[in-house]
Write a protein that holds these residues in place. Sequence first.
Motif, PDB file in Angstrom:
ATOM      1  N   ILE C 190       0.782  -1.223   0.127  1.00  0.00           N
ATOM      2  CA  ILE C 190      -0.028   0.087  -0.196  1.00  0.00           C
ATOM      3  C   ILE C 190       0.889   1.270   0.013  1.00  0.00           C
ATOM      4  O   ILE C 190       0.628   2.009  -0.662  1.00  0.00           O
ATOM      5  CB  ILE C 190      -0.981   0.150   1.191  1.00  0.00           C
ATOM      6  CG1 ILE C 190      -2.045  -0.986   0.961  1.00  0.00           C
ATOM      7  CG2 ILE C 190      -1.692   1.427   1.520  1.00  0.00           C
ATOM      8  CD1 ILE C 190      -2.878  -1.233   2.174  1.00  0.00           C
ATOM      9  N   ARG C 191       1.830   1.378   0.773  1.00  0.00           N
ATOM     10  CA  ARG C 191       2.769   2.425   0.705  1.00  0.00           C
ATOM     11  C   ARG C 191       3.568   2.587  -0.530  1.00  0.00           C
ATOM     12  O   ARG C 191       3.459   3.669  -1.186  1.00  0.00           O
ATOM     13  CB  ARG C 191       3.924   2.159   1.927  1.00  0.00           C
ATOM     14  CG  ARG C 191       3.674   2.443   3.415  1.00  0.00           C
ATOM     15  CD  ARG C 191       3.496   3.891   3.587  1.00  0.00           C
ATOM     16  NE  ARG C 191       4.803   4.585   3.642  1.00  0.00           N
ATOM     17  CZ  ARG C 191       4.687   5.791   3.168  1.00  0.00           C
ATOM     18  NH1 ARG C 191       3.604   6.677   2.923  1.00  0.00           N
ATOM     19  NH2 ARG C 191       5.777   6.632   3.263  1.00  0.00           N
ATOM     20  N   ILE C 192       4.138   1.559  -1.120  1.00  0.00           N
ATOM     21  CA  ILE C 192       4.473   1.464  -2.239  1.00  0.00           C
ATOM     22  C   ILE C 192       3.605   2.019  -3.794  1.00  0.00           C
ATOM     23  O   ILE C 192       3.974   3.139  -4.290  1.00  0.00           O
ATOM     24  CB  ILE C 192       5.242   0.364  -3.193  1.00  0.00           C
ATOM     25  CG1 ILE C 192       6.126  -0.551  -2.022  1.00  0.00           C
ATOM     26  CG2 ILE C 192       5.794   0.244  -4.374  1.00  0.00           C
ATOM     27  CD1 ILE C 192       7.519   0.139  -2.012  1.00  0.00           C
ATOM     28  N   VAL C 193       2.293   1.462  -3.546  1.00  0.00           N
ATOM     29  CA  VAL C 193       1.540   2.289  -4.695  1.00  0.00           C
ATOM     30  C   VAL C 193       1.132   3.663  -4.407  1.00  0.00           C
ATOM     31  O   VAL C 193       1.050   4.458  -5.181  1.00  0.00           O
ATOM     32  CB  VAL C 193       0.156   1.359  -4.482  1.00  0.00           C
ATOM     33  CG1 VAL C 193      -0.709   1.806  -5.275  1.00  0.00           C
ATOM     34  CG2 VAL C 193       0.707  -0.264  -4.850  1.00  0.00           C
ATOM     35  N   ALA C 194       0.939   4.031  -2.933  1.00  0.00           N
ATOM     36  CA  ALA C 194       0.441   5.208  -2.528  1.00  0.00           C
ATOM     37  C   ALA C 194       1.721   6.493  -3.128  1.00  0.00           C
ATOM     38  O   ALA C 194       1.051   7.388  -3.503  1.00  0.00           O
ATOM     39  CB  ALA C 194       0.109   5.118  -1.020  1.00  0.00           C
ATOM     40  N   VAL C 195       2.964   6.165  -2.851  1.00  0.00           N
ATOM     41  CA  VAL C 195       3.804   7.036  -3.144  1.00  0.00           C
ATOM     42  C   VAL C 195       3.870   7.005  -4.678  1.00  0.00           C
ATOM     43  O   VAL C 195       4.255   8.180  -5.032  1.00  0.00           O
ATOM     44  CB  VAL C 195       5.034   6.561  -2.571  1.00  0.00           C
ATOM     45  CG1 VAL C 195       6.319   7.420  -3.015  1.00  0.00           C
ATOM     46  CG2 VAL C 195       5.132   6.707  -1.020  1.00  0.00           C
TER      47      VAL C 195
END
Lengths: 205, 205, 205
Positions: C190-195
């Motif tokens: 989720i962090r990777i996709v969000a950033v």
Amino acid sequence: MALYDLNVGEVITVLGTFSFAVSGAFAAMQKRLDVFGVLIIAFATSVGGGTLRDILIGDTPVFWLKNANYSLLILITGILAMIFWKKIKMLKITLFLFDSLGLGFFTVVGLQKGLAFDLSPGICVALGTVTGCFGGIVRDVLLNNIPLIFRKEIYATACIIGGLVYLLLRYLDLDEAIVKFTAVAVVFLIRIVAVKYQLSLPRIY
Amino acid sequence: MALYDLNVGEVITVLGTFSFAVSGAFAAMQKRLDVFGVLIIAFATSVGGGTLRDILIGDTPVFWLKNANYSLLILITGILAMIFWKKIKMLKITLFLFDSLGLGFFTVVGLQKGLAFDLSPGICVALGTVTGCFGGIVRDVLLNNIPLIFRKEIYATACIIGGLVYLLLRYLDLDEAIVKFTAVAVVFLIRIVAVKYQLSLPRIY
Amino acid sequence: MALYDLNVGEVITVLGTFSFAVSGAFAAMQKRLDVFGVLIIAFATSVGGGTLRDILIGDTPVFWLKNANYSLLILITGILAMIFWKKIKMLKITLFLFDSLGLGFFTVVGLQKGLAFDLSPGICVALGTVTGCFGGIVRDVLLNNIPLIFRKEIYATACIIGGLVYLLLRYLDLDEAIVKFTAVAVVFLIRIVAVKYQLSLPRIY
């Protein structure tokens, strides 16, 4: 305070409480806080390290909730600091000296409590370092200064070396008062020498 | 919450939780945080004081881990604050009023817990002051504001006076609800008067 | 660490400790701290979340006082980070990846401890989120950066979703390792996709 040595240990705690209260009060007056703000910062600086130590170990209620004398000592110290504020020359140096003394005293306070709780020696040095440094960090964060611990001169390193000296002397079975005051002196002198000769640790960048 | 008075004490805690959640949510929206950021700041402001109180005393797990209703109350309060945000005029004043109310409620919450743990009266006043002030300090530090406690008007002093009034009225053996709500009102009114007439404590410099 | 699952749980804790130590060391080197400052920040980032978790729950002395191996692991990680500092390209991305990994590991660490202490599921998700986020907040506050948690991209939300996935999979009675590593992966992704896609939550203003 009932679980471990009452005499030397208590004297060290009282001296550390006094030293950090002075350093907190002076730092707050430099930032022109009002009378109550000076007393709050003196209190936070003075009890910060010991409070974190008690919380980490789980020795609650923390020391100043159990014994009202600490609050009283800080109150009186803060009021005296405000009275003598204008009479003291070289304020920066005075502030630095009391910060360094408090650092030494509280490093030993943290160490002796760690040993009383049967923690391993390396952990006790870490706990002494945290106890010594945290009051000053709280003071600097609340006053919006860059924490002393991150400025150039050796700071936490002094606590670690003092802690190792403490363990070594204790192992040699010397008198308790000698062991403790020597460790305080080591922390204090390392700070003085480091600042005077601007000693610093290398950086990686 | 099971150890001491459930009725008046619990009402005070709920009202304080609500007031500080509102003040945290408003302060976060002023800083343009996203929806989740607003909820986090509302949560941190609201539970901050009580969490520090429980940790210092050693009454763990802390109150909001034992009772999920507090988190639910803060969540609902935060959502309502976001919905009504644009409809409220005079935001600064609203924020100030809820901060002052929360300060009063939590001072009493800290005091009653200190008394329930048999701490000495002076220490209970200190604990009430810490409990009252800490939520606002956390809010201001996280949002990178200068903590309200260090601005000019009387802040922590209001908690101390309210705490002394609480102890005095309690000594007179009045009804519990009267004692507690009077103490809350004293803290609240001192804040209002201090800000309105820009009262402040003297400085030393 | 003796009360709950030693195998998978301990592996997750060690991996999280390592990841946050790397992220702390890198962030400190970016700010040009000296050798000791780098180790302190690595330590504070790495133990911050777990320390707050243990204090909130009341499981004291906190984990790193009971087991010196964590301090040793952080020390070695910090030294390795300094040695390989200049050989690593794309430092910002490396720092971000280790921060996101640590976030995932520690969210699960907090969750499993909450469950071991019989807290309600919603509270366990909150405790996991606090455990995951706090180390990074400490790092950013000490280095005077704006906490990552308040920047635009989804941060704490990733912990909450990961926590809910953990509870769901656990309810389905899957293998413990699968449940835990899936939850870590969910937070991380989720962090990777969000950033990468600059996803963010809406604001109210």
